[in-house]
Scaffold this active site. Sequence first.
Site, PDB file in Angstrom:
ATOM      1  CB  SER A 146      -0.893   0.007   1.246  1.00  0.00           C
ATOM      2  OG  SER A 146      -1.578   1.255   1.378  1.00  0.00           O
ATOM      3  CE1 TYR A 175      -3.962  -1.944   5.353  1.00  0.00           C
ATOM      4  CE2 TYR A 175      -3.306   0.285   4.764  1.00  0.00           C
ATOM      5  CZ  TYR A 175      -3.739  -0.967   4.399  1.00  0.00           C
ATOM      6  OH  TYR A 175      -3.953  -1.262   3.068  1.00  0.00           O
TER       7      TYR A 175
END
Length: 252
Positions: free
Chosen positions: A135, A148
């Site tokens: 990501s 995350y």
Amino acid sequence: MNLENKIALVTGGGRGIGRGIVERFLEEGARVAIVQRSAVDQDLREDPRVMGVPADLANVSNFARIVERVARHWGGLDILVNNAGIMFERSVSEITEAEWNLMTATNLRAPLFLCQAALPHLRQRPGASIINIGSIEGIGANPDHTAYSATKAGLHGMTRALAVDLGADGIRCNAIAPGWIASDLSEAYLESFGDPGEARRSLNRLHPVGRVGQGADIGDVAVFLASDQSRFMTGETLVVDGGRTVKLPLPR
């Protein structure tokens, strides 16, 4: 970039980014095993080039059995795509140890041990490829995304280390760092704004290409990394975000 006769295992391939990858792999001639907790949609179940494998990716003890099932069904394994992951927002002052463990188990532990389970089969296939879906939050961060962002940055680092360790086996390992990709969840988020239309326009303005991404945008890059067209590429993390991370914000 033909994947004819290639066999791929894609975690979380039933929706979102994973679905975009699966559809592009199928278009290029691959056969695909989709490994995820939920059942795959009917159109995928009815496709003879697709097999659905229900699995809890938090349970590492299942991985060898899962990979063996796929390899027996198709006769081998050429491509592993570690796509499945979870994301939730939690401030540093609020996150619990259990939540941290869940995030790391899904986003970091599962990809590593799926690679381990797949190695005996990947080593037997010329041009084998591992693709990890990271990501842009492994590079930057949004508020309340400490866990995350940490797991995605870790996955990018793991990709480099795997490339070093597995190169002698003829296995390449690369990662894709997607930006904002349209999905049911992202649409629901935008609809929660008082003016969803303006929220979408504002979001599009963050991207030099003028739009958010689609699953196929990531699928196209995954096809490249799975194919012989990228045969001299390993250990890389490709940012696919429509230019969002290179655009410096200005006051408005």
